[in-house]
Design an enzyme around this catalytic site. Sequence first.
Site, mmCIF file in Angstrom:
data_model
loop_
_atom_site.group_PDB
_atom_site.id
_atom_site.type_symbol
_atom_site.label_atom_id
_atom_site.label_comp_id
_atom_site.label_asym_id
_atom_site.label_seq_id
_atom_site.Cartn_x
_atom_site.Cartn_y
_atom_site.Cartn_z
ATOM 1 N N VAL A 1 32.891 -33.389 62.950
ATOM 2 C CA VAL A 1 34.479 -34.187 62.704
ATOM 3 C C VAL A 1 35.236 -33.737 63.817
ATOM 4 O O VAL A 1 35.182 -33.908 64.290
ATOM 5 C CB VAL A 1 34.740 -33.448 61.532
ATOM 6 C CG1 VAL A 1 35.730 -32.787 61.629
ATOM 7 C CG2 VAL A 1 35.725 -34.818 60.361
ATOM 8 N N ASP B 1 24.057 -9.713 42.879
ATOM 9 C CA ASP B 1 24.239 -9.614 43.918
ATOM 10 C C ASP B 1 25.928 -8.701 42.961
ATOM 11 O O ASP B 1 26.455 -6.893 43.509
ATOM 12 C CB ASP B 1 25.181 -9.379 45.189
ATOM 13 C CG ASP B 1 25.890 -10.928 45.831
ATOM 14 O OD1 ASP B 1 25.873 -11.919 44.180
ATOM 15 O OD2 ASP B 1 27.159 -11.604 46.413
ATOM 16 N N CYS C 1 32.587 -18.467 43.417
ATOM 17 C CA CYS C 1 32.956 -18.686 41.898
ATOM 18 C C CYS C 1 34.116 -18.680 41.956
ATOM 19 O O CYS C 1 35.162 -18.468 42.959
ATOM 20 C CB CYS C 1 32.203 -17.711 41.461
ATOM 21 S SG CYS C 1 30.337 -17.507 41.639
ATOM 22 N N ASN D 1 33.726 -13.435 43.042
ATOM 23 C CA ASN D 1 33.422 -14.068 43.385
ATOM 24 C C ASN D 1 32.935 -14.090 45.039
ATOM 25 O O ASN D 1 33.990 -12.638 45.318
ATOM 26 C CB ASN D 1 34.666 -14.991 43.244
ATOM 27 C CG ASN D 1 34.955 -15.781 44.653
ATOM 28 O OD1 ASN D 1 33.938 -16.872 44.805
ATOM 29 N ND2 ASN D 1 36.325 -16.615 45.835
ATOM 30 N N GLU E 1 30.260 -13.231 48.597
ATOM 31 C CA GLU E 1 28.774 -12.479 48.446
ATOM 32 C C GLU E 1 28.699 -10.983 49.371
ATOM 33 O O GLU E 1 29.928 -11.030 50.014
ATOM 34 C CB GLU E 1 27.955 -13.684 49.594
ATOM 35 C CG GLU E 1 28.053 -14.503 49.138
ATOM 36 C CD GLU E 1 27.629 -15.286 47.815
ATOM 37 O OE1 GLU E 1 26.618 -14.093 47.532
ATOM 38 O OE2 GLU E 1 27.411 -15.994 47.668
ATOM 39 N N LEU F 1 29.282 -20.991 41.244
ATOM 40 C CA LEU F 1 28.319 -21.904 41.771
ATOM 41 C C LEU F 1 26.742 -20.731 42.407
ATOM 42 O O LEU F 1 26.986 -19.717 43.836
ATOM 43 C CB LEU F 1 29.184 -22.085 43.203
ATOM 44 C CG LEU F 1 28.459 -22.435 44.533
ATOM 45 C CD1 LEU F 1 28.153 -24.226 44.285
ATOM 46 C CD2 LEU F 1 29.624 -23.592 45.935
ATOM 47 N N ILE G 1 24.043 -19.528 43.701
ATOM 48 C CA ILE G 1 23.853 -19.205 45.655
ATOM 49 C C ILE G 1 22.466 -17.527 45.433
ATOM 50 O O ILE G 1 21.433 -18.372 45.984
ATOM 51 C CB ILE G 1 25.087 -18.352 46.557
ATOM 52 C CG1 ILE G 1 26.512 -19.280 46.123
ATOM 53 C CG2 ILE G 1 24.040 -18.260 47.852
ATOM 54 C CD1 ILE G 1 25.731 -21.107 46.620
#
Length: 642
Positions: A285, A99, A2, A74, A76, A50, A52
Amino acid sequence: MCGIVSLYNKRQKPVQQEAISAMTGVILHRGPDDDGFHLEDNIALGFRRLSIIDVEGGHQPLFNETRDIWIIGNGEIYNYKELQQWLKDIGHVFHTDSDIETILHLYEEVGTDAPKHLRGMFGFTIYDSRKKRLFGARDHFGIKPLYYVETNDSIGVASEIKSLLELPGFKREVNPTAFYHYLTFQYVPDPETMFAGIYRIPPAHSFVVENDQIKLERYWDVEFKPDESKPFSYFVEGTRSVMLESVDKHRISEVSRGAFLSSGVDSSSIVGMLRTFEPVKSFSVGSDIPGYSELDYAKRTAAYLGSEHFERVINAKQYMDELPRLIWHQDEPVADPSAILLYFVAQMASEHVTVVLSGEGADEFFGGYNIYREPHSLKMFSGMPGWMRQSIGYMAERLPDQVKGKNFLIRGSKTVEQRFFGNALIFSEEMKKRVVMEDITRSESYVSPFTITEEIYKRASEYDDVTKMQYLDIHTWLRGNILMKADKMTMANSLELRVPFIDLKVFEFAATIPTKYKIANGTTKHVLREAMKDFLPPEIQSRKKLGFPVPTRHWLKNEFYKWAKEIIFESKVDNLINKAYVLYMLDEHREGNADYSRKIWTILVFMLWHQIFIEQKHNFEPYVSPNVDLRRKKNSSLQHIG
């Protein structure tokens, strides 16, 4: 994953909703799924989400049972289930399975010691209305960013600098000391930023805002404890065990996962270990210039490991077109060309998954950089008295440049503290005098780069030279370059990056490995290579680290040449940079008389940053990739794997 913003009004006035909304809105890319606010007394909390973990119930800000403590976070927390159960057992009531709510109740129980109990990546702010204070912290290694600023009226803390730039009355100015350090390191070392008045909250630090002041405090420190009594096999088995456990912990989510894959040991190991738990999507990439792409190796590795593989080739025009926006996303100039390729691989991954695992941190923790072999090659100098080494260096400096072994003698004449600034040393102090307009010997803002490294080396004075180098890189290169670009380039695509090597339990074990087992058998990170053998194809086990190589050396002679000249002429940095000398380097590089590519690139990135943030020549609006909506549809039926 986040974006968070907190604002404290020093005049004890209520914060206006418009102010916190503007600061939160500019980081829409960090959290396109949801927003949330809490305004109370003279503070405001703003949040972009966001989703999760606990997708349905994890809306923030979160609050405790009595609604007098609020949190935004923000990151985990990988041990939140264990902490949650302990807190429930002693009477705490949870409203979600988030969490971040676990941190809230942990704070209620242990106060400002809460960060010491967390295993994960995080930046959070708690408002304790009982004590009228903001409290927060940044994770142990700096995986997640956190910045702060103090103005006449306010103290602001945010996930990205661009939020703090929204504060009314903040004046955008270059931090000249940071500029000088940037020329050395290719990034700005902690705690400064390139903006005068804006600072980083360093990793492993908490902060308290109360009584109109912000105070920072360290809650943990890096410490190596090599254990010479254990055999090599003990460290191999232990590394395999702790890494498998870390990868398993890093799988926790309610959304789809994947992994970045170059062709080295680190990312290949992550894919190989992840593959033991679940099917894997891998992403690579490369450029379209021969010799600057590892896509063939990555493809073969993916086939060996059995991952569903995706790749993308990037050319000079694509790179050039995206660069200004990506420097805007970075907040600060970071002259690492691979950061831009990281954006493109993240963009591709964001079409398929919401979470990616990656191999950052293995080199710093397990001794993986080739430069870490240098103390062994210079061992003959270590027993010499200081005066003799100085004499050798004095004589070597006066040898013609074409004399073979000159650089070896010069480096051997210096201690590790004198010769090693980390993985990047762009401009020497002598070259700075040519490229900087101001006379740095008389400048009040000039500070020697030794002031950065000296304090770090002091704390590592009891370690051997290789461990000192690791210690320095963890405190500079890892947080200032590697993790900064990893966070900003993935979040630009609303993609959460997780780094299982950069885990507290992993570091605690890696810190016990003696140097004789890290640099051994003619290679680096010897223990890790042996521990990962079962997960890697044979051709990868001993490959040199390349990551995502970028052909800036080639492009600056060809496709980038005219574009680079335009930037040099147009950028309004004449008070800082000697443009004539930069143009001289560009032409010398084009003619093949010298390789100035890293130096030129460092200057160009700064000039573009200056155009975007100081001159405000480019106006970038918050943007969310259409990949996010596509991904939401794919994730709609996924279940929590806890």
